[in-house]
Write an enzyme that holds these catalytic residues in place. Structure first.
Site, PDB file in Angstrom:
ATOM      1  N   CYS A  44      33.629  41.884  46.562  1.00 50.79           N
ATOM      2  CA  CYS A  44      34.931  41.227  46.348  1.00 50.79           C
ATOM      3  C   CYS A  44      36.112  42.166  46.601  1.00 50.79           C
ATOM      4  CB  CYS A  44      35.019  40.668  44.934  1.00 50.79           C
ATOM      5  SG  CYS A  44      33.839  39.356  44.636  1.00 50.79           S
ATOM      6  N   HIS A  88      42.596  39.323  42.818  1.00 46.53           N
ATOM      7  CA  HIS A  88      41.345  38.679  43.202  1.00 46.53           C
ATOM      8  C   HIS A  88      41.133  37.464  42.301  1.00 46.53           C
ATOM      9  CE1 HIS A  88      37.294  37.904  44.222  1.00 46.53           C
ATOM     10  NE2 HIS A  88      36.751  38.478  43.176  1.00 46.53           N
ATOM     11  N   ASN A  98      36.102  31.528  43.631  1.00 48.98           N
ATOM     12  CA  ASN A  98      36.076  32.941  44.037  1.00 48.98           C
ATOM     13  C   ASN A  98      35.467  33.030  45.439  1.00 48.98           C
ATOM     14  OD1 ASN A  98      35.443  35.627  44.433  1.00 48.98           O
ATOM     15  ND2 ASN A  98      34.549  35.944  42.403  1.00 48.98           N
TER      16      ASN A  98
END
Ligand code: ACO
Length: 329
Positions: A116, A256, A286
């Site tokens: 990520c 994020h 996500n």
């Protein structure tokens, strides 16, 4: 003294697959509910790539849009860095497949895997290639088909992730997104809190690894949650200090998009009102490395990024990795 090169964003693009999967659809296949998912994560729906679409297919569209936005031909690109942890195949790199589809014949191409945090790492590496005079135009693409890495029978992870891609073209003296400072880090003591243990050279795919579902994402959600809250605040504060700035100088935080509650807690630690925080997790969930460039593009398209603003990008993910950078818009 020679002035350091000012590297910024000449163009941005993103691509979200057409298929929208709502939380309701999970109710039909797992012991979960729209209410649970929304209240614990902030997610309402996510995009899921078509079976025939691979990560490179998503990345090509995002990359092409970034080039169009910059008014730059693919043949002018010197380097393509693709941040992905859901590559089309073990090798070649997804960046090579994207180079081919874009017709970016003069570009070096490689992948970068920081899960990520991948876009943060790739952005910084690309910017440094330009600052060092080794490249003029670097296309940074984050492309993820995380739906291919999820155990669709595991309610604790399946509801969290989606597919998508975002891209930026970095150049010297670009009109926006000048990289002022950054910090990157890794705490490998948390490796087993978020990983895909099977399918690599440590545990090559066998009938046994497949039976044990080792080729799917495994996560200790609570540990990642605590890590996320702590590291967002700490890394943004550190990156601001490296830029000679403080928290009160921050105009916009683009974090994020892993969990709305993580973002809210981190914003509180930074004394930042939620009006200064970009959120789109409710629509896309996500999307791993792609989450930051998608959020950044939507912030700009929504008129939330104005010239001169001080903007922080921050991400965390498996590794456990993290990264924050301070940009002048
Ligand atoms: N639906 C209903 N119940 C669920 C679900 C679900 N989808 N998932 C878990 N539960 C249950 C658990 O089984 C548990 O039940 P129990 O009490 O009977 O054992 C209960 O809910 C509570 O579980 P917790 O794990 O304590 O729930 P929590 O409030 O921590 O939320 C979550 C879980 C959303 C995963 C949270 O921990 C989180 O967001 N963690 C961080 C995730 C993250 O940021 N990932 C980013 C990195 S991704 C990457 O890098 C690839």
């Amino acid at each position: 003294m020679k002035r350091a090169k000012r590297v910024g964003i000449a163009g941005m693009g993103c691509y979200l697959p057409e298929r929208v999967m709502t939380n309701k659809e999970f109710e039909e296949r797992l012991d979960t509910s729209d209410q649970w998912i929304r209240s614990r994560t902030g997610i309402r729906e996510r995009r899921i790539a078509a079976p025939e679409q691979a990560a490179s297919d998503l990345g090509v569209i995002a990359g092409r849009r970034a080039l169009e936005n910059a008014g730059v031909a693919a043949s002018e690109v010197d380097m393509i860095i693709v941040a992905t942890s859901s590559p089309d195949m073990v090798f070649p790199a997804t960046a090579c497949l994207i180079q081919h589809s874009l017709g970016a014949a003069n570009a070096a191409a490689c992948d970068l895997n920081a899960v990520c945090t991948g876009f943060q790492y790739a952005y910084v590496v690309g910017a440094q290639m330009i600052a060092a005079g080794q490249a003029g135009k670097v296309l940074v693409i984050a492309a993820e088909k995380f739906s291919s890495l999820l155990d669709w029978e595991d309610r604790s992870t399946a509801v969290l992730m989606g597919d998508g891609a975002g891209a930026v073209l970095l150049t010297e003296d670009a009109p926006r997104g000048e990289l002022l400072a950054c910090t990157l880090g890794t705490d490998s003591s948390g490796i087993e809190n978020l990983w895909i243990p099977g399918g690599g050279s440590a545990r090559p795919t066998t009938h046994e690894t497949v039976d044990q579902r080792l080729h799917y994402m495994k996560m200790n959600g609570q540990e990642i949650y605590k890590f996320g809250v702590r590291i967002i605040g700490a890394s943004v504060t550190e990156a601001l200090a490296r830029a000679g700035l403080k928290e009160s100088d921050l105009d916009m935080l683009i974090p994020h998009q892993a969990n709305l509650r993580i973002i809210q807690s981190a914003a509180k630690r930074l004394n930042l009102s939620m009006e200064k925080v970009m959120i789109n997790i409710e629509r896309y969930s996500n999307t791993s490395a792609a989450s930051l460039p998608i959020a950044m593009l939507e912030a700009e398209q929504g008129g939330r990024l104005q010239p001169g603003m001080i903007v922080a990008l921050v991400a965390f993910g498996a590794g456990l990795t993290w990264g924050a950078s301070i940009l002048r818009w």
